[in-house]
Every structure is written in structure tokens, then in C-alpha cells.
Design an enzyme around this catalytic site. Structure first.
Site, PDB file in Angstrom:
ATOM      1  N   ASP A  44      11.389 -22.130  43.480  1.00 18.37           N
ATOM      2  CA  ASP A  44      10.809 -20.866  43.910  1.00 18.37           C
ATOM      3  C   ASP A  44      10.801 -19.911  42.710  1.00 18.37           C
ATOM      4  O   ASP A  44      11.830 -19.379  42.324  1.00 18.37           O
ATOM      5  CB  ASP A  44      11.658 -20.290  45.057  1.00 18.37           C
ATOM      6  CG  ASP A  44      10.944 -19.181  45.811  1.00 18.37           C
ATOM      7  OD1 ASP A  44      10.030 -18.568  45.241  1.00 18.37           O
ATOM      8  OD2 ASP A  44      11.318 -18.927  46.968  1.00 18.37           O
ATOM      9  N   THR A  86       5.474 -17.179  47.884  1.00 16.27           N
ATOM     10  CA  THR A  86       6.325 -18.288  48.311  1.00 16.27           C
ATOM     11  C   THR A  86       5.765 -19.127  49.445  1.00 16.27           C
ATOM     12  O   THR A  86       5.633 -20.346  49.325  1.00 16.27           O
ATOM     13  CB  THR A  86       7.716 -17.756  48.705  1.00 16.27           C
ATOM     14  OG1 THR A  86       8.303 -17.127  47.574  1.00 16.27           O
ATOM     15  CG2 THR A  86       8.615 -18.883  49.181  1.00 16.27           C
ATOM     16  N   ASN A 107       3.721 -14.469  52.815  1.00 18.91           N
ATOM     17  CA  ASN A 107       5.028 -14.529  53.471  1.00 18.91           C
ATOM     18  C   ASN A 107       4.942 -13.849  54.830  1.00 18.91           C
ATOM     19  O   ASN A 107       5.676 -14.175  55.760  1.00 18.91           O
ATOM     20  CB  ASN A 107       6.090 -13.859  52.613  1.00 18.91           C
ATOM     21  CG  ASN A 107       6.342 -14.611  51.318  1.00 18.91           C
ATOM     22  OD1 ASN A 107       6.094 -15.814  51.224  1.00 18.91           O
ATOM     23  ND2 ASN A 107       6.831 -13.904  50.308  1.00 18.91           N
ATOM     24  N   LYS A 168      15.795 -20.158  51.733  1.00 23.89           N
ATOM     25  CA  LYS A 168      14.815 -19.435  52.542  1.00 23.89           C
ATOM     26  C   LYS A 168      14.327 -20.309  53.695  1.00 23.89           C
ATOM     27  O   LYS A 168      14.068 -21.497  53.515  1.00 23.89           O
ATOM     28  CB  LYS A 168      13.623 -19.020  51.686  1.00 23.89           C
ATOM     29  CG  LYS A 168      13.947 -18.007  50.593  1.00 23.89           C
ATOM     30  CD  LYS A 168      12.696 -17.652  49.810  1.00 23.89           C
ATOM     31  CE  LYS A 168      13.007 -16.679  48.684  1.00 23.89           C
ATOM     32  NZ  LYS A 168      11.797 -16.333  47.892  1.00 23.89           N
ATOM     33  N   ASP A 169      14.155 -19.696  54.853  1.00 24.75           N
ATOM     34  CA  ASP A 169      13.653 -20.450  56.010  1.00 24.75           C
ATOM     35  C   ASP A 169      12.286 -21.059  55.715  1.00 24.75           C
ATOM     36  O   ASP A 169      12.039 -22.234  55.979  1.00 24.75           O
ATOM     37  CB  ASP A 169      13.609 -19.570  57.268  1.00 24.75           C
ATOM     38  CG  ASP A 169      12.979 -18.200  57.029  1.00 24.75           C
ATOM     39  OD1 ASP A 169      12.195 -18.042  56.074  1.00 24.75           O
ATOM     40  OD2 ASP A 169      13.278 -17.273  57.808  1.00 24.75           O
ATOM     41  N   HIS A 315      13.140 -11.943  40.262  1.00 15.64           N
ATOM     42  CA  HIS A 315      12.698 -10.639  40.745  1.00 15.64           C
ATOM     43  C   HIS A 315      13.565  -9.512  40.185  1.00 15.64           C
ATOM     44  O   HIS A 315      13.057  -8.447  39.843  1.00 15.64           O
ATOM     45  CB  HIS A 315      12.727 -10.604  42.267  1.00 15.64           C
ATOM     46  CG  HIS A 315      11.497 -11.139  42.917  1.00 15.64           C
ATOM     47  ND1 HIS A 315      10.275 -10.513  42.844  1.00 15.64           N
ATOM     48  CD2 HIS A 315      11.288 -12.263  43.644  1.00 15.64           C
ATOM     49  CE1 HIS A 315       9.376 -11.209  43.510  1.00 15.64           C
ATOM     50  NE2 HIS A 315       9.967 -12.293  44.000  1.00 15.64           N
ATOM     51  N   ASP A 358       6.353 -22.963  43.456  1.00 14.22           N
ATOM     52  CA  ASP A 358       5.417 -22.336  44.392  1.00 14.22           C
ATOM     53  C   ASP A 358       4.573 -21.252  43.730  1.00 14.22           C
ATOM     54  O   ASP A 358       3.505 -20.904  44.219  1.00 14.22           O
ATOM     55  CB  ASP A 358       6.163 -21.767  45.607  1.00 14.22           C
ATOM     56  CG  ASP A 358       7.288 -20.817  45.211  1.00 14.22           C
ATOM     57  OD1 ASP A 358       7.578 -20.668  44.008  1.00 14.22           O
ATOM     58  OD2 ASP A 358       7.903 -20.229  46.133  1.00 14.22           O
ATOM     59  N   HIS A 359       5.059 -20.725  42.605  1.00 13.44           N
ATOM     60  CA  HIS A 359       4.336 -19.685  41.864  1.00 13.44           C
ATOM     61  C   HIS A 359       5.102 -19.389  40.582  1.00 13.44           C
ATOM     62  O   HIS A 359       6.233 -19.859  40.399  1.00 13.44           O
ATOM     63  CB  HIS A 359       4.193 -18.404  42.689  1.00 13.44           C
ATOM     64  CG  HIS A 359       5.501 -17.881  43.229  1.00 13.44           C
ATOM     65  ND1 HIS A 359       6.453 -17.285  42.434  1.00 13.44           N
ATOM     66  CD2 HIS A 359       6.036 -17.901  44.477  1.00 13.44           C
ATOM     67  CE1 HIS A 359       7.504 -16.944  43.160  1.00 13.44           C
ATOM     68  NE2 HIS A 359       7.285 -17.318  44.425  1.00 13.44           N
ATOM     69  N   HIS A 492       5.239 -11.242  41.602  1.00 13.95           N
ATOM     70  CA  HIS A 492       4.160 -12.210  41.398  1.00 13.95           C
ATOM     71  C   HIS A 492       3.182 -12.035  42.534  1.00 13.95           C
ATOM     72  O   HIS A 492       3.394 -11.238  43.435  1.00 13.95           O
ATOM     73  CB  HIS A 492       4.736 -13.634  41.407  1.00 13.95           C
ATOM     74  CG  HIS A 492       5.660 -13.880  42.552  1.00 13.95           C
ATOM     75  ND1 HIS A 492       5.221 -14.236  43.810  1.00 13.95           N
ATOM     76  CD2 HIS A 492       7.011 -13.745  42.657  1.00 13.95           C
ATOM     77  CE1 HIS A 492       6.263 -14.338  44.621  1.00 13.95           C
ATOM     78  NE2 HIS A 492       7.362 -14.046  43.953  1.00 13.95           N
TER      79      HIS A 492
END
Length: 551
Positions: A44, A86, A107, A168-169, A315, A358-359, A492
């Protein structure tokens, strides 16, 4: 002699059984070879250049260096859509599709049919398993297509096991797909892994036992110190403490070493913003391997691993920080140990892994300004408030803008239509206001995307990211180097290469070392896996097989 003969026969029969456990027989009697296990690893927030920027610091025994030296790297892999965030990233990697088809446009998004904000994996028809909180009221139902994990399950008549783990879920649920055996994610309120009744009604004993170990407390005891000598960080990253960096561990925690022991038994959320969060996920993944007997079912199983911590670190501190550098040095080490574990338990060469992100992420605007590079910030909360004030003064109604999710302006179309307000006047006012902002490059109504004079790559990415009932009315494109954020940290989500250029490295079963420099896409991962496994690709796939990997 007879006893020895029988022993030899039994050994041969045993070898034949073991060697054929991942072969299926076709109608003409031929065998289809497949690996015992597929391991999908999504970082992530990882820029492609991290593969080589820190290459000399990665250990030959580590995971990243090992993959680059012995695997096949697709060097120019991009996300073919925007926004680059994400949930769409995880969904796209596993569906081979884009948000315009699989429906995961962010998200979260403003749903014009429901007339409310929707979280990507929310599901109020299910309950939390493993806690009394609402953190488990989640499922993949908002994703509209199948995943490669779904297709694997169907191809084996559901004999293949699929398990996903993440902090993360959304990092667990979306890769797991609709038909997974299990998806587990981290509940920071208790420091435990949980799931939902979508998958099961009670946690397996092994998950309960894992939670009882309180691995997080053990990791907190390690604190967060530098993994390498200080001079190395000065060579590869900016100074330890910068005013434009965030402070996720409190205002008094201004740099290394970070005291994490103070959070033991008190705050289980801070682990996510440290490289120890990756260690936690790898420990959970190893527990899943052992207890679910992944790679030993006789069919090809799938373990989906999402590493969320680099996103939290990135972040807060940005891609040029000591913290990010240290996170990747430790990720390399943890990944190497994980591959060692796979070699010992599943078998070297018996599993295939893909490693991607993912990014990416933008530079911190403060860092850019410090180095005389263009960039800055765009505050969507402030801008939305100001525009709604102006709109109320002119049109007499509050809240004509309901959201600015995903770099789009979402209008309150129900009010505009019911009161027959001047829609053209509203959209003109908004576009004129936004176009005057220093950070904004272009603004236009999304319905005019096909006739708006913008670069073809931007047009294609924005079209691929748009799903009508989950998309906005007006599109914003920021100038390169600008982000939607505040004075510290970064983010992002845009079309630019720093957000969309991601790593993609294949490693393990039937993978020959090499590099590919032609452009490939995140959407190519699922169909390439499908070709390797000789199964159907997901039902919304728009990507193509990367022929060079399959050869």
C-alpha cells in the site's frame, strides 16, 4: 528382499502422489501443471523507483533484492485509471478491470442513487466477528465483478482455498473476492484481527490464539530505531526532522528513535505507522499458511497479503524521509524471511508470487518548495465550503455541493432538479471559481470528458475511473506536484507517474529472471495469472496477458 521391495514400491507411489497433487487431468488424459500456492503481495503506497533507489541497501537475502535478481520485473507498469488510491488499486489488481467496470471508484464515494456517502466495503447486513465493534460490518458486495481469486475457486470446484490478510479492511476484502474462505483485517481498538459474518460466524481457534499472543505489544517493545548507520540515511534521504513532516506518534515524537513501548496495552493504532505493521501482517500470514494448510490442499491455494503500513508512514513523512527509507529496508528483510518460510513449508519453486503496489505517492509539497521545485496544496474542504457559500448567495440554497470525493465535485442534483435551479449557471460558477485556484490545471464537466481538450492519457485514465452512480459532476485536474492536503505530509490519487507508476515483479514457480520495459498495466496482473493457472480470467477483465512472463 521382499520387505525392501515393498518399501521401494511404497516410496515410488508416495512420490507419484506428491508430484501430481497439483496436476489436473483433462479429458484426453494430459496433465495441467499448476503451483501449489499463489501469493499476492500488494504494498500500500510504493513508488516504482523505490525498487532501485534503495537497491544497494537491500540485502541479497532480503525479499525485494531476491525478487529483482531472480524474478521477472515489469519495469513500466501503471495504473490505467484515476483516482490512484487504495481501494481501486486492490480491486483492479485482482479483477483485471477498472473502476468504470468493477465499481470501486474510491475508498469512499458519493452514491447518487442512495444519496449518501458510501464506504467501499461497507455492508450493514453483516456483523463483526471477533469484536463487538462495527469494524467488521464489511464485505466485498460493492465490487461488481469477480476476482482472480474467485475464478480460482470456481475452477477447482471450490477446492482451492483463498485467505487474505491486511491491516486495512479493504486491503483484505477486495483481493479475497466474493467467494473467499476468509479475509482478516486489523481492529486497532483491541489490537486483534477480525472478520465478518460474510465469511464465518466465529473466528477459528488459530486466529483467537494469534490474537491472544498480543504480537503488537511484543513489536512495541522493540521501539523504532534506525536499522542502518546514520550516515546512510543522510546519503539517501532528507534530514531526520522536517517541519513539513507529520507527527503520528504525538507532538513530542519528533524523530528517531521512536518510543513505542509507551503504547503497550494503551493504543493499538500506532503500529500501523511503523514498519512493525508489516511484521505483524507477515506473522499473521504465516499463521494462516500453517493452520489453513495452504499449498497442501491438492488444488492451487491463494494467499493475498496487503502491506498497509508503508501508506501510513508515507502519508506522514513522505517518500524522501528517513522513516520511509527505514520502512523499506525492514520490509526487504521481513519479505526475505517470509520467502524463506514459504520455501521451507510450501517448497522452493512450488509457489508463485507477484509483488506490486496499489498506487505511488507524491513528494511532500514542503520538500518541493525547499528544493525550488513546483508544487503545493489544494484544500478541498475549504474550497467546498467557500463554493457552497457563494452558491447560496446566488441561488438561495445551502449544500448544493454535497461532496468533493476523488477530485470530483458532486452536486446535489435532487435539489437542483426538484427546484429547477439553473444547472448551467451552477456548474459555470463552480468551474470558473476552481479554474482561478493556483493549484488547478483543468476543470470541466465530466459529461464533456470526450470533447474536452486534454491529453489522451489523462482522458483515458479519467474515463476508466468513472462509474456513473458513484462518480461526480465536475472533474478537477491539479497541476503536477500539487496535492489535496495540508501543510504536513503528502498523499496520492492523481494521474501523474509519481502516483501511477508502480512495481510489478513476478517470482517463483516457472518464472525466469528478466526485465520488461514496454508499458504494462495493473489490469494485466489477473489475466496473466489466469493464463499461468490455465483458468478463466475475471469477468470484467480489460487487461491482457503479459506474454513475456508466461513464456
Amino acid at each position: 528382499f521382499m520387505k525392501r521391495f515393498i518399501v521401494v514400491i511404497l516410496l515410488v507411489l508416495g512420490w507419484n502422489t506428491a508430484s501430481s497433487q497439483n496436476k489436473s487431468t483433462s479429458a484426453n488424459g494430459s496433465k495441467t501443471e499448476r503451483p501449489k500456492l499463489v501469493v499476492g503481495i500488494v504494498v500500500d503506497q510504493m513508488r516504482w523507483d523505490f525498487l532501485y533507489r534503495f537497491y544497494n541497501l537491500y540485502s541479497p537475502k532480503g525479499g525485494i533484492r531476491r525478487m529483482l535478481d531472480n524474478g521477472y520485473s515489469c519495469e513500466n507498469t501503471f495504473t490505467p485509471y484515476a483516482p490512484t488510491i487504495t481501494a481501486p488499486g486492490h480491486a483492479t489488481a485482482y479483477t483485471g478491470s477498472v473502476p468504470a467496470i468493477h465499481g470501486i471508484t474510491g475508498n469512499a464515494w458519493w452514491d447518487s442513487q442512495l444519496n449518501r456517502s458510501v464506504y467501499c466495503v461497507e455492508d450493514n447486513t453483516v456483523k463483526t466477528v471477533g469484536n463487538t465493534s462495527t469494524a467488521g460490518e464489511m464485505s466485498p458486495r460493492n465490487m461488481l465483478t469477480t476476482t482472480i481469486t474467485d475464478e480460482l475457486r470456481m475452477s477447482s470446484n471450490f477446492k482451492s482455498k483463498v485467505v487474505a490478510v491486511a491491516i486495512k479492511d479493504r486491503g483484505a476484502i477486495l483481493p479475497a473476492g466474493h467467494s473467499a474462505n476468509a479475509a482478516y483485517w486489523y481492529d486497532a481498538s483491541k489490537g486483534n484481527f477480525i472478520t465478518s459474518t460474510y465469511y464465518m460466524n466465529d473466528l477459528p481457534e488459530w486466529v483467537k490464539n494469534f490474537n491472544d499472543r498480543k504480537v503488537v505489544d511484543s513489536l512495541y517493545e522493540l521501539n523504532w530505531n534506525l536499522a542502518l548507520k546514520t550516515k546512510t540515511y543522510n546519503e539517501y534521504a532528507t534530514d531526520d526532522v522536517k517541519p513539513y513532516e507529520g507527527k503520528p506518534f504525538g507532538q513530542d515524537a519528533t524523530g528517531f528513535p521512536y518510543n513505542l513501548a509507551k503504547f503497550i496495552g494503551k493504543d493499538y493504532s500506532k503500529i500501523s505507522s511503523t514498519p512493525h505493521g508489516n511484521s505483524l501482517i507477515f506473522e499473521m500470514a504465516k499463521a494462516a499458511l500453517q493452520n489453513e494448510q495452504l499449498g497442501k490442499s491438492g488444488a492451487t491455494d491463494f494467499l493475498a497479503v496487503s502491506l498497509s503500513s508503508p501508506d501510513y508512514v508515507g502519508h506522514s513523512f513522505g517518500p524522501n524521509s528517513w522513516e520511509t527509507l527505514d520502512t523499506y529496508i525492514r520490509l526487504d528483510e521481513s519479505l526475505g524471511k517470509f520467502f524463506d518460510h514459504l520455501d521451507a513449508t510450501v517448497g522452493k519453486g512450488q509457489y508463485i508470487s507477484f509483488f506490486t503496489a496499489d498506487h505511488g505517492v507524491a513528494h511532500v509539497p514542503g520538500f518541493l518548495k525547499e528544493n525550488k521545485l513546483p508544487g503545493g496544496t489544494f484544500d478541498d474542504v475549504l474550497v467546498m465550503r467557500e463554493m457552497n457559500t457563494i452558491l447560496k448567495q446566488k441561488f438561495g440554497r445551502e449544500g448544493l455541493i454535497v461532496s468533493m470525493y476523488n477530485y470530483q465535485v458532486h452536486l446535489n442534483n435532487r435539489i437542483i432538479d426538484s427546484l429547477k435551479l439553473d444547472r448551467y449557471g451552477i456548474t459555470t460558477l463552480i468551474t470558473n471559481y476552481l479554474q482561478k485556484q493556483e493549484s488547478v490545471a483543468r476543470v470541466f464537466e465530466i459529461q464533456n470528458l470526450s470533447v474536452t481538450t486534454i491529453n489522451s492519457k489523462q482522458r483515458e485514465m479519467l474515463a476508466n475511473g468513472y462509474y456513473p452512480s458513484r462518480g461526480g459532476d465536475i472533474q478537477i485536474i491539479l497541476k503536477p506536484g500539487y496535492i489535496d492536503g495540508g501543510p504536513t505530509g503528502t498523499t496520492h490519487g492523481l494521474w501523474n507517474p509519481y502516483d501511477s507508476h508502480i512495481p510489478l515483479v513476478w517470482y517463483g514457480w516457472n518464472i525466469k529472471p528478466g526485465k520488461l520495459h514496454r508499458e504494462t498495466y495493473m489490469t494485466d496482473i489477473a489475466p496473466t495469472l489466469a493464463a499461468m493457472l490455465q483458468i478463466q480470467m475475471p469477468n470484467g477483465t480489460v487487461g491482457t496477458v503479459i506474454q513475456e512472463v508466461v513464456k
